[in-house]
Design a protein around this motif. Structure first.
Motif, PDB file in Angstrom:
ATOM      1  N   ALA A 188      15.348  31.815 -18.974  1.00 27.65           N
ATOM      2  CA  ALA A 188      14.893  32.886 -18.077  1.00 27.65           C
ATOM      3  C   ALA A 188      13.923  33.812 -18.797  1.00 27.65           C
ATOM      4  CB  ALA A 188      16.097  33.665 -17.554  1.00 27.65           C
ATOM      5  N   LEU A 189      14.250  34.180 -20.036  1.00 29.06           N
ATOM      6  CA  LEU A 189      13.378  35.049 -20.819  1.00 29.06           C
ATOM      7  C   LEU A 189      12.057  34.357 -21.137  1.00 29.06           C
ATOM      8  CD1 LEU A 189      16.069  36.474 -23.268  1.00 29.06           C
ATOM      9  CD2 LEU A 189      14.984  37.705 -21.386  1.00 29.06           C
ATOM     10  N   ALA A 190      12.117  33.056 -21.426  1.00 26.53           N
ATOM     11  CA  ALA A 190      10.900  32.305 -21.739  1.00 26.53           C
ATOM     12  C   ALA A 190       9.992  32.185 -20.523  1.00 26.53           C
ATOM     13  CB  ALA A 190      11.263  30.922 -22.271  1.00 26.53           C
ATOM     14  N   PHE A 191      10.568  31.947 -19.352  1.00 28.60           N
ATOM     15  CA  PHE A 191       9.769  31.894 -18.124  1.00 28.60           C
ATOM     16  C   PHE A 191       9.050  33.233 -17.915  1.00 28.60           C
ATOM     17  CE2 PHE A 191      12.349  28.311 -16.072  1.00 28.60           C
ATOM     18  CZ  PHE A 191      11.267  27.450 -16.015  1.00 28.60           C
ATOM     19  N   ALA A 192       9.770  34.329 -18.140  1.00 29.09           N
ATOM     20  CA  ALA A 192       9.173  35.651 -17.963  1.00 29.09           C
ATOM     21  C   ALA A 192       8.043  35.880 -18.957  1.00 29.09           C
ATOM     22  CB  ALA A 192      10.243  36.731 -18.116  1.00 29.09           C
ATOM     23  N   ARG A 193       8.239  35.473 -20.205  1.00 27.08           N
ATOM     24  CA  ARG A 193       7.177  35.622 -21.209  1.00 27.08           C
ATOM     25  C   ARG A 193       5.940  34.817 -20.837  1.00 27.08           C
ATOM     26  NH1 ARG A 193      11.519  35.144 -24.858  1.00 27.08           N
ATOM     27  NH2 ARG A 193      11.003  32.941 -25.235  1.00 27.08           N
ATOM     28  N   ALA A 194       6.153  33.709 -20.118  1.00 30.37           N
ATOM     29  CA  ALA A 194       5.029  32.865 -19.686  1.00 30.37           C
ATOM     30  C   ALA A 194       4.344  33.406 -18.439  1.00 30.37           C
ATOM     31  CB  ALA A 194       5.517  31.443 -19.435  1.00 30.37           C
ATOM     32  N   GLY A 195       4.850  34.526 -17.906  1.00 31.55           N
ATOM     33  CA  GLY A 195       4.204  35.182 -16.783  1.00 31.55           C
ATOM     34  C   GLY A 195       4.830  34.970 -15.427  1.00 31.55           C
ATOM     35  N   ALA A 196       5.939  34.219 -15.361  1.00 26.88           N
ATOM     36  CA  ALA A 196       6.576  33.941 -14.071  1.00 26.88           C
ATOM     37  C   ALA A 196       7.486  35.077 -13.636  1.00 26.88           C
ATOM     38  CB  ALA A 196       7.384  32.655 -14.156  1.00 26.88           C
ATOM     39  N   LYS A 197       7.628  35.221 -12.331  1.00 31.96           N
ATOM     40  CA  LYS A 197       8.684  36.066 -11.772  1.00 31.96           C
ATOM     41  C   LYS A 197       9.955  35.231 -11.823  1.00 31.96           C
ATOM     42  CE  LYS A 197       5.592  38.464  -8.530  1.00 31.96           C
ATOM     43  NZ  LYS A 197       4.363  37.713  -8.905  1.00 31.96           N
TER      44      LYS A 197
END
Length: 250
Positions: A24-33
């Motif tokens: 979840a944190l990695a998705f957020a760092r990649a710019g995703a909601k």
């Protein structure tokens, strides 16, 4: 933050700890909601807090993946909130203490099947129709090195992870022409809460069993998941990515 997944919406089950939280944190760092789902409310909310604190956008939805009504509600809430679903990581799972298969109770067997295998199937069942609306999407299921390598004492767990591998391959074939890619990652021993509960001797043995000489970190699995959901992996579907420090090639 990066823009690899800018404008995308990513759903992660089992997001309260371990690989799910790291993903979840990695998705957020990649710019995703990010939509973070878990049975554990406080820990799931903490995942969202960490994403928001880092400047990302996230929503927590309490979900038991073994229940169809809750998984359906999870995907519906995601669509109602963001209007699309681009990426999903079906990470929620359980594992019991080591036990010979003849000593596994029917309740424990059913718990593994219901959460690990049925739960993954239910996630696919409701995530795929949401992605079909936009004719694109990427899903990563979480299996284990135990899906291809035997581990004594974990028959119920291994059976469900092997089932997830087969389920992923079937789903990938069924929806390849619909613009939806479906892959699976199979981690070896990873430094999660489960491993932290083991004795130092067991952890040392596990580290030595991996050719790289250590256990993996949740973030290492998470980065692979994000890659599989990105354009960089646009020609990859039905693939089982082993993230096991070389354990399975011995």
């Amino acid at each position: 933050m990066t823009d690899r997944l800018s404008g995308k919406v990513a759903l992660v089950t089992g997001a309260s700890s371990g690989i799910g939280q790291a993903t979840a944190l990695a998705f957020a760092r990649a710019g995703a909601k990010v939509v973070a789902a878990s049975r554990r409310d406080a820990e799931g909310q903490e995942t969202v807090r960490r994403i928001q604190e880092a400047g990302g956008e996230a929503l927590f939805i309490k979900t038991d993946v073994s229940k169809a009504s809750e998984v359906e509600a999870l995907v519906n809430k995601t669509m109602d909130t963001y209007g699309r679903l681009d990426c999903a990581c079906n990470s929620a799972g359980v594992i019991s203490a080591s036990s010979l298969l003849t000593d596994v109770s029917e309740d424990e067997w059913d718990r593994h099947i219901n959460v690990n295998l049925k739960g993954t199937w239910l996630c696919l069942k409701y995530e795929i129709p949401a992605m079909l609306k936009q004719k694109s999407g990427a899903i990563v299921n979480l299996a284990s090195a135990a899906s291809i390598v035997a581990f004594a004492g974990y028959a119920a767990y291994a059976a469900t992870k092997g089932g997830i591998l087969a389920l992923t391959r079937s789903a990938a074939i069924e929806y390849a022409k619909s613009g939806i890619r479906i892959n699976v990652v199979s981690p070896g021993s990873i430094n999660t809460d489960m491993l932290n509960s083991a004795t130092e001797d067991i952890v040392s043995q596990l580290a030595a069993a991996h050719p790289v000489g250590r256990v993996g970190e949740p973030e290492e699995v998470a980065e692979a998941v994000v890659w599989l959901c990105s354009k960089a992996a646009s020609f990859v579907t039905g693939h089982n990515m082993l993230i096991d420090g070389g354990y399975s090639v011995q």
